[in-house]
Design a protein around this motif. Structure first.
Motif, short mmCIF file in Angstrom:
data_model
loop_
_atom_site.label_atom_id
_atom_site.label_comp_id
_atom_site.label_asym_id
_atom_site.label_seq_id
_atom_site.Cartn_x
_atom_site.Cartn_y
_atom_site.Cartn_z
N ARG A 17 13.24 -6.49 -6.64
CA ARG A 17 12.69 -6.09 -7.94
C ARG A 17 11.64 -4.99 -7.77
NH1 ARG A 17 12.32 -9.53 -12.54
NH2 ARG A 17 12.84 -11.23 -11.09
N ILE A 18 10.76 -5.19 -6.79
CA ILE A 18 9.70 -4.22 -6.54
C ILE A 18 10.28 -2.87 -6.13
CG2 ILE A 18 7.75 -3.70 -5.01
CD1 ILE A 18 7.19 -6.75 -4.99
N GLU A 19 11.35 -2.89 -5.37
CA GLU A 19 12.01 -1.64 -4.98
C GLU A 19 12.44 -0.85 -6.21
OE1 GLU A 19 16.11 -0.19 -2.75
OE2 GLU A 19 15.05 -1.96 -1.98
N GLY A 20 12.97 -1.54 -7.19
CA GLY A 20 13.35 -0.86 -8.43
C GLY A 20 12.16 -0.23 -9.12
N PHE A 21 11.03 -0.93 -9.11
CA PHE A 21 9.82 -0.37 -9.71
C PHE A 21 9.40 0.91 -9.00
CE2 PHE A 21 8.03 -4.74 -11.31
CZ PHE A 21 9.10 -4.83 -12.19
N VAL A 22 9.42 0.88 -7.67
CA VAL A 22 9.00 2.06 -6.90
C VAL A 22 9.92 3.23 -7.17
CG1 VAL A 22 8.71 3.00 -4.57
CG2 VAL A 22 7.90 0.68 -5.08
N ARG A 23 11.21 2.98 -7.22
CA ARG A 23 12.16 4.08 -7.48
C ARG A 23 11.92 4.71 -8.85
NH1 ARG A 23 16.29 4.57 -3.87
NH2 ARG A 23 16.75 2.77 -2.52
N ASP A 24 11.51 3.89 -9.83
CA ASP A 24 11.23 4.40 -11.17
C ASP A 24 9.88 5.10 -11.26
OD1 ASP A 24 13.58 3.62 -12.34
OD2 ASP A 24 12.77 1.80 -13.23
N ALA A 25 8.91 4.65 -10.47
CA ALA A 25 7.52 5.07 -10.64
C ALA A 25 7.31 6.56 -10.36
CB ALA A 25 6.60 4.23 -9.75
N ARG A 26 7.61 6.97 -9.14
CA ARG A 26 7.57 8.38 -8.76
C ARG A 26 6.21 9.05 -8.99
NH1 ARG A 26 12.29 9.57 -7.17
NH2 ARG A 26 11.78 11.78 -6.96
N MET A 27 5.15 8.28 -8.81
CA MET A 27 3.80 8.87 -8.88
C MET A 27 2.84 7.98 -8.09
SD MET A 27 2.53 7.96 -12.76
CE MET A 27 3.73 9.04 -13.52
N PRO A 28 1.88 8.58 -7.37
CA PRO A 28 0.98 7.79 -6.54
C PRO A 28 0.20 6.72 -7.29
CG PRO A 28 0.81 10.11 -5.98
CD PRO A 28 1.66 10.03 -7.21
N SER A 29 -0.18 6.99 -8.54
CA SER A 29 -1.01 6.03 -9.27
C SER A 29 -0.28 4.73 -9.58
CB SER A 29 -1.53 6.65 -10.57
OG SER A 29 -0.45 7.02 -11.41
N LEU A 30 1.04 4.71 -9.46
CA LEU A 30 1.80 3.46 -9.60
C LEU A 30 2.35 3.00 -8.26
CD1 LEU A 30 3.81 4.14 -12.90
CD2 LEU A 30 1.81 2.67 -12.63
N VAL A 31 2.89 3.91 -7.48
CA VAL A 31 3.50 3.54 -6.19
C VAL A 31 2.46 2.96 -5.23
CG1 VAL A 31 4.65 4.41 -4.13
CG2 VAL A 31 5.41 5.17 -6.39
N ASP A 32 1.30 3.59 -5.13
CA ASP A 32 0.32 3.17 -4.13
C ASP A 32 -0.22 1.76 -4.39
OD1 ASP A 32 0.82 5.59 -3.04
OD2 ASP A 32 -1.17 6.44 -3.35
N PRO A 33 -0.63 1.40 -5.61
CA PRO A 33 -1.08 0.02 -5.80
C PRO A 33 0.04 -1.01 -5.62
CG PRO A 33 -1.09 1.21 -7.89
CD PRO A 33 -0.88 2.22 -6.81
N ILE A 34 1.28 -0.63 -5.94
CA ILE A 34 2.40 -1.54 -5.66
C ILE A 34 2.48 -1.78 -4.16
CG2 ILE A 34 4.91 -1.78 -5.66
CD1 ILE A 34 4.99 -0.24 -8.29
N ALA A 35 2.42 -0.70 -3.39
CA ALA A 35 2.58 -0.81 -1.94
C ALA A 35 1.39 -1.51 -1.28
CB ALA A 35 2.77 0.58 -1.33
N VAL A 36 0.18 -1.05 -1.61
CA VAL A 36 -1.02 -1.52 -0.92
C VAL A 36 -1.44 -2.91 -1.37
CG1 VAL A 36 -3.46 -1.04 -0.47
CG2 VAL A 36 -1.80 0.84 -0.53
N ASP A 37 -1.37 -3.18 -2.66
CA ASP A 37 -1.93 -4.41 -3.20
C ASP A 37 -0.89 -5.48 -3.55
OD1 ASP A 37 -4.50 -3.30 -3.07
OD2 ASP A 37 -4.22 -2.30 -5.00
N VAL A 38 0.39 -5.12 -3.48
CA VAL A 38 1.44 -6.10 -3.76
C VAL A 38 2.33 -6.29 -2.52
CG1 VAL A 38 3.39 -6.75 -5.24
CG2 VAL A 38 1.42 -5.55 -6.23
N VAL A 39 3.01 -5.23 -2.11
CA VAL A 39 3.93 -5.35 -0.98
C VAL A 39 3.18 -5.73 0.30
CG1 VAL A 39 5.60 -4.14 0.46
CG2 VAL A 39 5.56 -3.73 -2.00
N GLY A 40 2.08 -5.05 0.57
CA GLY A 40 1.34 -5.33 1.80
C GLY A 40 0.89 -6.78 1.93
#
Length: 233
Positions: free
Chosen positions: A98-121
């Motif tokens: 599900r998160i992968e789908g969010f990242v593919r849609d986001a396409r901007m640091p202000s959404l991708v980075d908090p997903i990666a750093v504060d959720v995926v990590g």
């Protein structure tokens, strides 16, 4: 729409500001809509929603995140990220799809980075055994994906843990090397990217994935100077 979803959307619209919406549109472009709510308002709205709807289960949290994300409004999508940040302890490695789908849609640091750093990590860091192996395999797959934002997420994911003195440095190095090898190379007439050895590729490329490598290195440089990338000059 669920009651929680309606509450979040209604509250964000009440926090709307036309001048802030214009500012966001100027900064991020017109591929999304903008209410013009501040980041603080988004965080406060999610916090209030979780108080009103206490005890949400894993399935309810993930469903609400998808519900918020589905409509291409920046503040709704940011609220989905904040929701996952707030309930990351409920997430499992199966949620990476599900998160992968969010990242593919986001396409901007202000959404991708908090997903990666504060959720995926944090999600990956607390996994053990076979679930951790599967999660690491997902990050490795992201690292070779043609989508540069997915590659960025794979690189940013261990930032918090590495900065705190732990983290999977070997995994980061492996994915950073892949990102370096995938960097576009300038070519002369008749020459293809494949014709040029990796060591002769130009170093000026600074796409979202290379920016992620720099961000992680900067984050660990002062406290962990021993962490270096041998293949980088």
């Amino acid at each position: 729409m669920s009651a929680a979803g309606e509450f979040v959307d209604d509250t964000l619209q009440r926090e709307a500001s036309w001048y802030r919406a214009e500012e966001l549109r100027h900064r991020f472009g017109s591929r999304m809509q903008y209410y013009g709510a501040s980041v603080g308002a988004v965080r406060g709205t999610v916090r209030d929603a979780l108080r009103r709807h206490a005890g949400l289960s894993h399935d309810e949290v993930t469903a609400l995140s998808s519900e918020l994300w589905e409509v291409p409004v920046y503040e709704r999508r940011l609220a989905a990220v904040v929701l996952l940040q707030s309930k990351v302890e409920l997430l499992t490695n199966s949620d990476l799809t599900r998160i992968e789908g969010f990242v593919r849609d986001a396409r901007m640091p202000s959404l991708v980075d908090p997903i990666a750093v504060d959720v995926v990590g944090p999600l990956v860091e607390r996994l053990e055994g076979q679930p951790r192996v599967r999660a690491d395999a997902v990050l490795d797959r992201w690292a070779v994906d043609p989508d540069v934002w997915l590659r960025r997420a794979s690189l940013m994911a261990p930032l918090r843990a590495l900065r705190a003195g732990g983290g999977d440095w070997d995994g980061f190095v492996r994915r950073a090397k892949i990102a370096s090898d995938m960097a576009p190379a300038e070519t002369t007439e008749g020459e293809t990217t494949q014709d040029r050895p990796t060591q002769y590729r130009p170093t000026q490329y600074s796409g979202p994935d290379q920016e992620a490598v720099d961000a992680v290195l900067d984050a660990v440089a002062e406290r962990r100077p021993e962490l270096r990338l041998a293949f980088r000059r």
